[in-house]
Design a protein around this motif. Structure first.
Motif, PDB file in Angstrom:
ATOM      1  N   GLU A 110       1.120  -1.383  -0.007  1.00 11.90           N
ATOM      2  CA  GLU A 110       0.501  -0.136   0.334  1.00 11.90           C
ATOM      3  C   GLU A 110       0.418   1.107  -0.211  1.00 11.90           C
ATOM      4  OE1 GLU A 110      -3.112   0.001   2.566  1.00 11.90           O
ATOM      5  OE2 GLU A 110      -3.118  -1.770   3.251  1.00 11.90           O
ATOM      6  N   GLU A 111       1.766   1.835   0.575  1.00 10.11           N
ATOM      7  CA  GLU A 111       3.260   1.990   0.368  1.00 10.11           C
ATOM      8  C   GLU A 111       3.609   2.815  -0.804  1.00 10.11           C
ATOM      9  OE1 GLU A 111       3.478   4.938   3.686  1.00 10.11           O
ATOM     10  OE2 GLU A 111       2.009   4.524   3.376  1.00 10.11           O
ATOM     11  N   VAL A 112       3.903   1.420  -0.896  1.00 12.43           N
ATOM     12  CA  VAL A 112       4.822   1.485  -1.699  1.00 12.43           C
ATOM     13  C   VAL A 112       4.151   2.508  -2.831  1.00 12.43           C
ATOM     14  CG1 VAL A 112       5.900   0.137  -4.278  1.00 12.43           C
ATOM     15  CG2 VAL A 112       6.405  -0.249  -2.002  1.00 12.43           C
ATOM     16  N   HIS A 113       2.634   1.382  -3.456  1.00 13.31           N
ATOM     17  CA  HIS A 113       1.657   1.972  -3.838  1.00 13.31           C
ATOM     18  C   HIS A 113       1.320   4.137  -3.907  1.00 13.31           C
ATOM     19  CE1 HIS A 113      -2.847   3.343  -5.415  1.00 13.31           C
ATOM     20  NE2 HIS A 113      -2.224   3.024  -7.336  1.00 13.31           N
ATOM     21  N   ARG A 114       1.252   4.275  -2.605  1.00 14.49           N
ATOM     22  CA  ARG A 114       1.375   5.744  -2.287  1.00 14.49           C
ATOM     23  C   ARG A 114       2.257   6.953  -2.650  1.00 14.49           C
ATOM     24  NH1 ARG A 114       2.506   9.346   1.628  1.00 14.49           N
ATOM     25  NH2 ARG A 114       4.039   7.381   2.419  1.00 14.49           N
ATOM     26  N   VAL A 115       3.571   5.624  -2.527  1.00 14.07           N
ATOM     27  CA  VAL A 115       4.700   6.322  -2.785  1.00 14.07           C
ATOM     28  C   VAL A 115       4.559   6.146  -3.944  1.00 14.07           C
ATOM     29  CG1 VAL A 115       5.186   7.090  -0.314  1.00 14.07           C
ATOM     30  CG2 VAL A 115       6.708   5.029  -2.269  1.00 14.07           C
ATOM     31  N   ILE A 116       4.721   6.092  -5.272  1.00  8.09           N
ATOM     32  CA  ILE A 116       4.959   5.943  -6.758  1.00  8.09           C
ATOM     33  C   ILE A 116       3.762   7.004  -7.424  1.00  8.09           C
ATOM     34  CG2 ILE A 116       4.866   4.756  -8.847  1.00  8.09           C
ATOM     35  CD1 ILE A 116       5.599   2.518  -6.975  1.00  8.09           C
ATOM     36  N   ARG A 117       4.108   7.659  -8.672  1.00  7.56           N
ATOM     37  CA  ARG A 117       3.638   8.428  -9.082  1.00  7.56           C
ATOM     38  C   ARG A 117       2.658   7.879 -10.300  1.00  7.56           C
ATOM     39  NH1 ARG A 117       5.329   8.836 -13.755  1.00  7.56           N
ATOM     40  NH2 ARG A 117       7.335   7.766 -14.591  1.00  7.56           N
ATOM     41  N   PRO A 118       1.822   8.519 -10.593  1.00  8.06           N
ATOM     42  CA  PRO A 118       0.609   7.999 -11.842  1.00  8.06           C
ATOM     43  C   PRO A 118       1.576   7.199 -13.092  1.00  8.06           C
ATOM     44  CG  PRO A 118      -0.390   9.227 -11.063  1.00  8.06           C
ATOM     45  CD  PRO A 118       0.799   9.435 -10.621  1.00  8.06           C
ATOM     46  N   SER A 119       1.336   5.909 -13.288  1.00 10.11           N
ATOM     47  CA  SER A 119       2.168   5.461 -14.574  1.00 10.11           C
ATOM     48  C   SER A 119       3.952   4.864 -14.110  1.00 10.11           C
ATOM     49  CB  SER A 119       2.556   6.190 -15.907  1.00 10.11           C
ATOM     50  OG  SER A 119       1.368   6.352 -15.980  1.00 10.11           O
TER      51      SER A 119
END
Length: 187
Positions: A110-119
């Motif tokens: 969840e945290e990885v997803h949160r900090v990665i910009r779209p695309s």
């Protein structure tokens, strides 16, 4: 031995699956002694890497290893379950086998997803429950004993978190490892 495998096997495979990160700002979770950070800079072409690890002694070792990279690297003590960064902070995140060490591994995704910009992309190399059930892993290494994931379960959780893998993941060594790249499909 681990560093040689990362350099000669994992990095080329991850590059084939997800390309380079030329000029991008990247996060590495669980950086240990900095081998992965060095690979991200030298083989993937990152402009800047923020690297975190729970262990301050590992951060000190990484700092020594990476001293020649100057301001291209920011090293700090940090937790993959609670990444100290704003949303959409990084173009890519790298995980060289740390998430299977985290008891609440879903929170780290969840945290990885949160900090990665779209695309943005998530590069991962993970040890599966198949490997962790082996005598050698049980005897010589310490890992959480509950809620372990297999390759399918790990990829499924990434997809649940809007990190699309598609055909960019593979298993290796009789299913002991899952290696791949996911793209953040949030817009």
């Amino acid at each position: 031995m681990r560093a040689a495998i990362q350099r000669r096997y994992e990095a080329p495979l991850l590059k084939r699956l997800g390309g380079t990160v030329d000029g991008e700002h990247v996060l590495e979770i669980g950086c240990g002694q900095g081998v992965g950070t060095q690979i991200i800079l030298e083989q993937f072409g990152a402009a800047h890497v923020t690297a975190i690890d729970l262990d301050p002694a590992m951060i000190d070792r990484a700092r020594e290893r990476l001293r020649d990279h100057g301001d291209k690297v920011a090293l700090r003590t940090g937790d993959a379950e609670h990444i100290d960064a704003p949303d959409d902070s990084f173009d890519a995140v790298f995980d060289f086998g740390i998430i299977h060490h985290i008891p609440n591994w879903r929170a780290s995704i969840e945290e990885v997803h949160r900090v990665i910009r779209p695309s943005g992309r998530f590069y991962f190399e993970e040890v599966t429950s198949h490997a962790l059930a082996r005598w050698s892993y049980r005897t010589f290494l310490e890992h959480p004993e509950h809620d372990r994931f297999g390759a399918f379960g790990f990829v499924h959780e990434l997809e649940t978190q809007h990190l699309h893998v598609g055909d960019r993941a593979t298993t290796r060594f009789f299913g002991d490892f899952v290696i791949g790249v996911a793209t953040n499909h949030d817009s």
